[in-house]
Design a protein around this motif. Structure first.
Motif, PDB file in Angstrom:
ATOM      1  N   ASN A 162       0.725  -1.277   0.092  1.00 45.17           N
ATOM      2  CA  ASN A 162       0.065   0.133  -0.002  1.00 45.17           C
ATOM      3  C   ASN A 162       0.878   1.113   0.097  1.00 45.17           C
ATOM      4  O   ASN A 162       0.716   2.156   0.757  1.00 45.17           O
ATOM      5  N   TYR A 164       4.920  -8.593   2.638  1.00 43.05           N
ATOM      6  CA  TYR A 164       4.016  -7.790   2.150  1.00 43.05           C
ATOM      7  C   TYR A 164       4.209  -6.746   1.039  1.00 43.05           C
ATOM      8  O   TYR A 164       5.221  -5.821   1.622  1.00 43.05           O
ATOM      9  N   SER A 206       1.984  -5.996  -1.672  1.00 46.48           N
ATOM     10  CA  SER A 206       0.772  -5.493  -2.398  1.00 46.48           C
ATOM     11  C   SER A 206       0.620  -4.255  -2.595  1.00 46.48           C
ATOM     12  O   SER A 206       0.915  -3.167  -1.748  1.00 46.48           O
ATOM     13  N   ASN A 207      -0.101  -3.967  -3.463  1.00 51.09           N
ATOM     14  CA  ASN A 207      -0.730  -2.568  -3.798  1.00 51.09           C
ATOM     15  C   ASN A 207       0.563  -1.664  -4.166  1.00 51.09           C
ATOM     16  O   ASN A 207       0.279  -0.522  -3.465  1.00 51.09           O
ATOM     17  N   ASP A 251      -0.644  -9.087  -3.985  1.00 58.42           N
ATOM     18  CA  ASP A 251      -1.817  -8.784  -4.769  1.00 58.42           C
ATOM     19  C   ASP A 251      -1.446  -7.411  -5.441  1.00 58.42           C
ATOM     20  O   ASP A 251      -0.751  -6.440  -4.993  1.00 58.42           O
ATOM     21  N   GLU A 306      -3.011  -4.659   9.650  1.00 54.15           N
ATOM     22  CA  GLU A 306      -2.220  -5.895   9.693  1.00 54.15           C
ATOM     23  C   GLU A 306      -1.507  -6.184  10.913  1.00 54.15           C
ATOM     24  O   GLU A 306      -0.530  -6.875  11.260  1.00 54.15           O
TER      25      GLU A 306
HETATM   26  C1  LIG Z   1      -4.690  -4.085  -1.634  1.00 50.60           C
HETATM   27  O1  LIG Z   1      -5.908  -3.178  -1.929  1.00 50.60           O
HETATM   28  C2  LIG Z   1      -7.136  -3.620  -1.815  1.00 50.60           C
HETATM   29  C3  LIG Z   1      -7.995  -2.775  -2.429  1.00 50.60           C
HETATM   30  O2  LIG Z   1      -7.853  -1.587  -1.754  1.00 50.60           O
HETATM   31  C4  LIG Z   1      -7.302  -4.296  -0.403  1.00 50.60           C
HETATM   32  O3  LIG Z   1      -8.573  -4.781  -0.336  1.00 50.60           O
HETATM   33  C5  LIG Z   1      -6.145  -5.156  -0.037  1.00 50.60           C
HETATM   34  O4  LIG Z   1      -6.507  -5.620   1.462  1.00 50.60           O
HETATM   35  C6  LIG Z   1      -4.841  -4.531  -0.217  1.00 50.60           C
HETATM   36  N1  LIG Z   1      -3.728  -5.493   0.170  1.00 50.60           N
HETATM   37  C7  LIG Z   1      -3.115  -5.409   1.307  1.00 50.60           C
HETATM   38  C8  LIG Z   1      -2.204  -6.684   1.455  1.00 50.60           C
HETATM   39  O5  LIG Z   1      -3.000  -4.449   2.001  1.00 50.60           O
END
Ligand SMILES: *[C@@H]1O[C@H](CO)[C@@H](O)[C@H](O)[C@H]1NC(C)=O
Ligand SMILES: *[C@@H]1O[C@H](CO)[C@@H](O)[C@H](O)[C@H]1NC(C)=O
Ligand SMILES: *[C@@H]1O[C@H](CO)[C@@H](O)[C@H](O)[C@H]1NC(C)=O
Ligand SMILES: *[C@@H]1O[C@H](CO)[C@@H](O)[C@H](O)[C@H]1NC(C)=O
Length: 955
Positions: A272, A292, A294-295, A319, A494
Motif C-alpha cells: 500500500n 507484504y 501488495s498494492n 496482490d 495488519e
Molecule cells: C490491496 O488493496 C486492496 C483494495 O484496496 C485491499 O482490499 C487489500 O487489502 C490490499 N492488500 C493489502 C495486503 O493490504
C-alpha cells in the motif's frame, strides 16, 4: 535462578525496606499534591509516609521515592508539574489509565534520573515537550497510544542510552527529525533497538541520514503514516534489522537494491505505497517469514527467482504487483509456506502445485489472474485454493470448489479450550476460567505488530503463547491461576489482535498490587512473546473494576487501611527478581558463546511434506481394520480423550489389546508431531518404553497404535484414582523403570532422544507395575553434530520444565533429568509439582533439614508410602532428587548415574533391582475403567503430542 541470586535479592530487598522507613518530606508532599484531585487513588495511600507505609506501586531507596509503577489503576486526572519535584524518580509507569489526560508538563525534563517513562494507552494529548530530551538516563520511552500531537521533538536524539522508543498510535505530525549541525535528531540514537512510530501522521521523506551502519535497530516501524519520497538506501546498512514496516504510506520511486543485504529481517511490510521500478531482488533475505508487497505500481515483471529461494517464507502478500508468467511448482515446496496471496496479477499457464507442497499451506489466493488450467493430480489438498476470475473458472459449468469464493467469515476463532471441565455459569459478572473457576479476570488486548505465521486457525502459536505467559507469571511469582486467549483477528493495519484474560490465583479478584505488577509486565515489555511466532507487540489493558482491596469509595482522601510494607515493596521486589534473571541470563549467554545451529531445520523441511516416514518395526493399519478392532470406534472402547482427540481400546484378531490414539476428525494439522512420534517410537525398543505397533494415515485420519498398558498412568495411581496402592517398594520399582526407560533414550537409542515431557501422566504402568515411558509428541532426537544441545522453542509441562532450558532455550538431556527429579519428588509426596501455588521443588528444599530423621519431610511425604514404618533409603532418594533439580544442568547427574543410584537405594531397602517383579502376584483393579484421564491422553496445560485442531475445507 541459583540460590546465591535469591539470597542476594532477598538481602537487597530487606535492606531497602529497612532504610526506607520514612519518606523524604519533599517527596511525600510532591506525591500528595500530584495525586490531589485524581480519581481512584488507592485507599492505602493515607498518611505522610509513602515509603515507610508501603504505598501500592511506590518504590523507594534511602527514603527517596524512586519508582511509581501504577499501570491500570483506573486513575483519572492530570499529570501536573508537581511530578518534577520527585527528583530521584527513576521509573514512572502510569500506563492504561485512560482517565489521565491533558499535556505532559514541560518540567518533566527535571527528572534527570528517569530511566523508564512509560505512559502507554492513557489519554495524554498536546505536544510531547522538547524537555524530554534532557532525560539523559532514559532507556525506555513509551508514549504510544495516546493523543499526542505536533512534531517528534528532535531533542530525543540526545537520549544516547535509549533502548526502546515507542511513539506509535498518536497524532504526531511533521517530518522525521535528523541531526543537522547543532540540532539533534533520531539518527544519533545508535543504541536504540526499537523505533516504533506506526499509526501517526508523519509526513515528508524518510531522511537518508536517519539510518547508518552505526545503528543497532532491530524493529523499524513506520507503518500507516503519510511518508513520501523513496526509501533511502541507508536502510540497507542497518544489518541488525529484524522487522521493517513502511506499509500504508505514500512512498514512491524504486526500492534500494541493498535491501537484499538485510539478512536478518523476518518481516518486511511495504504494501500500500506507490513504489515503482522493478520488483526488489530479495534472494539474500533468507530469514524472511512475512513479506507484504501488495498494492504498489511496480513494473511488470516475470515471477522473480527469489520466490523459490526464501526458505523461511510463511506469508507472501503480493496482490496487484504486476507479476506475470507461471508460478514454478517448486515454490509451493517452501517448507513453511502458509499463505500466498497473488490476486490481480498476470499469472498464466497451468497452476501446478506439485506433490511435495508445504504441509502448512492454508491459502493460495490467485483470484483475477490468467491461469488457464489447474493440475489436480497432486494428492489430497487440504487448504484453500482460490482461482475465481481466472480463465480456468470461466468455462461454462465450472463448479470446482476453487472457482467458488469461500465465505469471508469462515475463520474458526481460537479460544483457550476448557481443561477437561464443565464451565459453570458464573454469577455477578464473573467469568469461568479455562479450568472452570469463576473469577474476575484482568483483561486486555495484545496487538502484535508483526507475526511469523499467517494461519490464524492453527492453535499452536496461541498455545505456545499461553504456555509462555504462564511460565512467565509463575517464575515471577505473580498470583496468576490461568490465562485465556480468544478472538484472534487481523485488523486493517495488519496487526493481530488477541484478547487476553488473566485469572487470579486463590481468590476471585486481584488486588491493586497484583494488577500493577501484571500490567507492568506488558507496559514495560518485560514479557517477551515466543519469537518463533510473534514479533513486537503492545498491550492495551482494560479498566479493572474488581480490585479486592477497594471498597466502594469515592475520591481523594482515603480510608486508612495500612497494608504491609512488603506488599508495596513487592513491585520493587519484582524488579529485583527481573534484574536477577537478566543477570543470570547474561551470564549463561556468555557461558555459551559457541552455539550450534538447529539440527532439525533440515529434517523438518524434508519430512513435513506428505511423504511416508521411515519406520522400523511398526506397520501401517488401514482405517477399515481399526474400525473393526474397535467395534466402529464404539463408546464402550473410548478410554480417554484430550485436546487432540480420543483414545480407543481395540482388540486384534489374535486377542491382543491395543490402544489407539486418534486425532480429532478433520484435523490433519500437527503432521510434524505425528511423524516425530512415529519415527522416533518405531526406532525405540525397550521394556520401559511404551511400544508403537503402528499407525494409520488414511482418509484424513491420524492414528497411533500402541501396546495396551493396562494399569494407567503413575499420576492416576498416586492420586488414588486407580485403586492401586503404591507402597515404598512399588514406588522405587516405578522410579527404577522410568529411569531405565529414560537412560535408554538418552544413551542407547540411536539417535539419542530427549523426551522433553517427562511427567507422571506420561509414565504408564503395566500389569506388573513396570513403568513405561509414553508420549513422544515433543521429543527431539540428538544428532551427532549437536554437541549435546539443541536450541529450540521451549515446550514441556509447567512444573516439570527445566528452568535453565526455559531461560536459555537450549535443550539437553539434563532437562529430562530435571523433570525426572520433579517426578521423584512427586513419587514420594503424591503432590502435583505445582499445587495450590506451591512448587514442590521449593517446598522440599525449604522444609528439608538433614539433621532430622526423614530430613524433616514427614509433613510433605505421602502418608500411604510407609504406613508407620520408615521407608528405607528415602533420604538417599531425596538427595538424588535434589541433585536432579539443581539449577544448572551441569550439576545434575546423567540418567545412567541416576539409574545406578536408584539400584543402590533399592538394595539398601532390601530389594533386588533385577528381580522381575516384586509385585507380580498382585492383582489390580483395571485402572483405565471410568477414569477421566487416560494415560495416552494429555490434559496438561502444555500441549505435548497434541494434534492442534483446525478447520480445513478439503476438496
Ligand atoms: C490491496 O488493496 C486492496 C483494495 O484496496 C485491499 O482490499 C487489500 O487489502 C490490499 N492488500 C493489502 C495486503 O493490504
Ligand atoms: C554512537 O555515537 C557516538 C557519538 O556519535 C559514538 O561516540 C559512539 O561510538 C557510537 N556508538 C556506536 C555503538 O556506534
Ligand atoms: C551488501 O553488503 C556487502 C557486504 O556487506 C557490500 O559489499 C555491498 O556493497 C552491499 N550491497 C549494497 C548494494 O550495498
Ligand atoms: C505467460 O506469460 C508470459 C509472459 O507474459 C508469456 O511469455 C507466456 O507465453 C505465457 N504463457 C502461456 C502459457 O500463456
Amino acid at each position: 535462578m541459583d540460590s546465591a541470586i535469591w539470597f542476594l535479592l532477598l538481602a537487597s530487598f530487606v535492606q531497602i525496606y529497612i532504610i526506607a522507613a520514612t519518606t523524604n518530606a519533599g517527596d511525600a508532599t510532591a506525591l500528595k499534591s500530584l495525586v490531589n484531585g485524581w480519581e481512584n487513588v488507592p485507599h492505602s495511600w493515607e498518611g505522610e509516609d509513602p515509603c515507610g507505609d508501603g504505598w501500592v506501586g511506590i518504590g523507594c531507596t534511602d527514603s527517596r521515592l524512586t519508582s511509581m509503577t501504577l499501570p491500570n489503576m483506573n486513575f483519572a486526572g492530570q499529570l501536573t508539574g508537581d511530578i518534577a519535584a520527585l527528583s530521584e524518580l527513576q521509573q514512572l509507569d502510569l500506563s492504561y489509565n485512560t482517565g489521565l489526560t491533558g499535556p505532559l508538563p514541560t518540567s518533566i525534563g527535571n527528572l534527570k534520573k528517569l530511566t523508564n517513562l512509560i505512559l502507554v494507552g492513557c489519554g495524554f494529548n498536546g505536544p510531547i515537550p522538547d524537555t524530554i530530551g534532557s532525560l539523559l538516563q532514559l532507556r525506555f520511552l513509551s508514549l504510544n497510544s495516546n493523543g499526542f500531537t505536533g512534531p517528534i521533538p528532535p531533542s530525543i536524539g540526545n537520549l544516547s542510552n535509549l533502548y526502546w522508543l515507542d511513539l506509535a498510535d498518536n497524532q504526531l505530525e511533521g517530518s522525521i527529525p535528523v541531526s543537522n549541525g547543532s540540532t539533534p535528531g533520531l539518527d544519533m540514537l545508535n543504541n536504540t533497538k526499537h523505533f516504533h512510530f506506526g499509526k501517526n501522521k508523519l509526513s515528508g521523506q524518510v531522511p537518508s541520514k536517519l539510518f547508518s551502519s552505526d545503528m543497532t535497530l532491530i524493529h523499524v516501524l513506520f507503518e500507516s503514516n503519510k511518508l513520501s519520497g523513496s526509501l533511502p538506501s541507508t536502510l540497507g546498512l542497518v544489518k541488525t534489522l529484524e522487522v521493517v514496516r513502511f506499509d500504508n504510506n505514500s512512498l514512491n520511486g524504486h526500492l534500494p537494491l541493498n535491501l537484499n543485504n538485510l539478512t536478518s529481517v523476518h518481516d518486511l511490510f511495504l504494501s500500500n505505497n506507490k513504489l515503482t521500478g522493478p520488483l526488489p531482488d530479495l534472494t539474500g533475505m533468507n530469514s524472511l517469514n512475512t513479506l507484504y508487497l501488495s498494492n504498489n505500481t511496480f513494473d511488470t515483471s516475470d515471477v522473480p527467482s527469489w520466490f523459490t529461494a526464501l526458505r523461511s517464507l510463511t506469508t507472501l502478500m503480493m496482490d496487484d504487483t504486476h507479476v506475470r508468467g507461471q508460478i514454478p511448482a517448486t515454490f509451493f515446496k517452501l517448507p513453511n509456506l502458509q499463505t500466498v496471496v497473488l490476486k490481480g496479477n498476470q499469472l498464466n499457464g497451468t497452476l501446478d502445485i506439485g506433490s511435495g507442497f508445504s504441509s502448512r499451506l492454508q491459502t493460495i489466493d490467485l483470484q483475477n489472474n490468467l491461469i488457464s488450467d489447474f493440475n489436480r493430480n497432486t494428492g489430497t489438498i487440504n487448504f484453500k485454493i482460490i482461482l475465481v476470475g481466472n480463465p480456468v473458472c470461466q468455462e461454462t459449468g465450472t463448479r470446482e470448489p476453487y472457482c467458488i469464493l469461500p465465505p469471508s467469515n469462515s475463520l474458526p476463532l481460537y479460544s483457550t479450550p476448557r481443561k477437561n471441565c464443565q464451565p459453570y455459569t458464573c454469577g455477578q459478572g464473573q467469568i469461568s476460567s479455562p479450568i472452570c473457576r469463576c473469577a474476575y479476570p484482568y483483561t486486555g488486548t495484545l496487538f502484535f505488530r508483526a507475526l511469523n505465521f499467517s494461519d490464524l486457525t492453527d492453535s499452536t502459536p496461541y498455545e505456545t503463547l499461553e504456555q509462555s505467559l504462564m511460565t512467565f507469571f509463575q517464575s515471577h511469582q505473580l498470583p496468576v491461576d490461568t490465562v485465556s486467549l480468544s478472538n484472534p483477528r487481523m485488523d486493517s493495519f495488519e496487526y493481530l489482535l488477541l484478547k487476553l484474560g488473566v485469572f487470579p490465583y486463590g481468590q476471585d479478584s486481584f488486588n491493586r498490587t497484583a494488577i500493577s505488577m501484571i500490567a507492568f509486565v506488558f507496559s514495560n515489555q518485560t514479557f517477551k512473546p515466543p519469537k518463533e511466532f510473534f514479533g513486537p507487540y503492545v498491550f492495551g489493558g482494560d479498566n479493572y473494576e474488581h480490585f479486592s482491596d477497594q471498597p466502594a469509595k469515592s475520591t481523594k482522601s482515603s480510608v486508612a487501611i495500612t497494608i504491609g510494607a512488603a506488599a508495596g515493596a513487592s513491585v520493587l521486589f519484582l524488579l529485583l527478581v527481573l534484574a536477577g534473571i537478566y543477570a543470570y541470563r547474561q551470564k549463561k549467554k556468555a557461558e555459551r558463546a559457541t552455539k550450534g545451529s538447529n539440527p532439525f531445520a533440515h529434517w523438518d523441511s524434508k519430512k513435513s511434506s506428505g511423504s511416508i516416514p521411515q519406520l522400523k518395526g511398526a506397520r501401517s493399519f488401514s482405517f477399515e481394520e481399526l474400525k473393526k478392532y474397535t467395534n466402529n470406534f464404539s463408546e464402550a472402547n473410548d478410554i480417554g480423550s484430550g485436546g487432540y482427540g480420543k483414545v480407543y481400546r481395540g482388540t486384534l484378531p489374535t486377542g491382543e489389546l491395543i490402544a489407539i490414539k486418534r486425532a480429532q476428525q478433520g484435523s490433519v494439522q500437527g503432521g510434524l508431531e505425528f511423524k516425530t512420534e512415529i519415527e522416533l517410537l518405531s526406532r525405540v525398543h525397550h521394556k520401559n518404553v511404551v511400544s508403537l505397533l503402528g499407525f494409520c494415515f488414511e482418509q484424513g485420519e491420524q492414528m497411533l497404535i500402541y501396546e495396551y498398558v493396562p494399569n494407567g498412568s503413575l499420576s492416576e495411581s498416586l492420586s488414588g484414582k486407580s485403586g492401586i496402592r503404591l507402597d515404598w517398594a512399588r514406588r522405587l520399582k516405578i522410579a527404577l523403570g522410568a529411569a531405565r526407560g529414560l537412560a535408554y533414550l538418552h544413551e542407547l537409542a540411536n539417535p539419542p532422544i530427549i523426551h522433553r515431557d517427562i511427567k507422571s501422566t506420561n509414565i504408564l504402568l503395566d500389569e506388573r507395575l513396570n513403568a513405561k515411558v509414553a508420549d513422544f509428541g515433543l521429543s527431539k532426537p540428538m544428532g551427532d553434530s549437536e554437541k549435546g544441545h539443541v536450541t529450540t522453542q521451549v515446550k514441556g509441562t509447567m512444573g516439570y520444565l527445566d528452568p535453565e532450558y526455559y531461560m536459555t532455550q537450549q535443550l539437553t538431556e539434563k532437562s529430562d533429568v530435571y523433570s525426572y527429579g520433579v517426578l521423584m519428588l512427586e513419587i514420594i509426596t503424591a503432590r502435583k509439582p505445582i499445587e495450590r501455588g506451591k512448587y514442590i521443588v521449593r517446598e522440599v528444599r525449604m522444609s528439608m533439614d538433614k539433621t532430622k530423621s526423614l530430613y524433616n519431610l514427614q509433613e510433605i511425604l505421602d502418608q500411604t508410602i510407609g504406613l508407620g514404618t520408615t521407608p528405607k533409603g528415602l533420604e538417599q532418594f531425596v538427595d538424588l532428587a535434589m541433585r536432579c533439580v539443581e539449577e544448572s544442568g551441569a550439576d545434575r547427574p546423567p540418567m545412567s548415574e541416576v539409574l545406578k543410584e536408584i539400584e543402590d537405594i533399592m538394595q539398601l531397602a532390601g530389594m533386588n533391582p533385577n528381580a522381575e517383579s516384586a509385585s507380580s502376584s498382585a492383582t489390580y483393579e483395571n485402572a483405565t475403567k471410568g477414569a477421566n484421564l487416560h494415560p495416552y491422553s494429555d490434559e496438561s496445560f502444555a500441549y505435548s503430542g497434541g494434534f492442534p485442531s483446525s478447520n480445513i475445507e478439503p476438496y
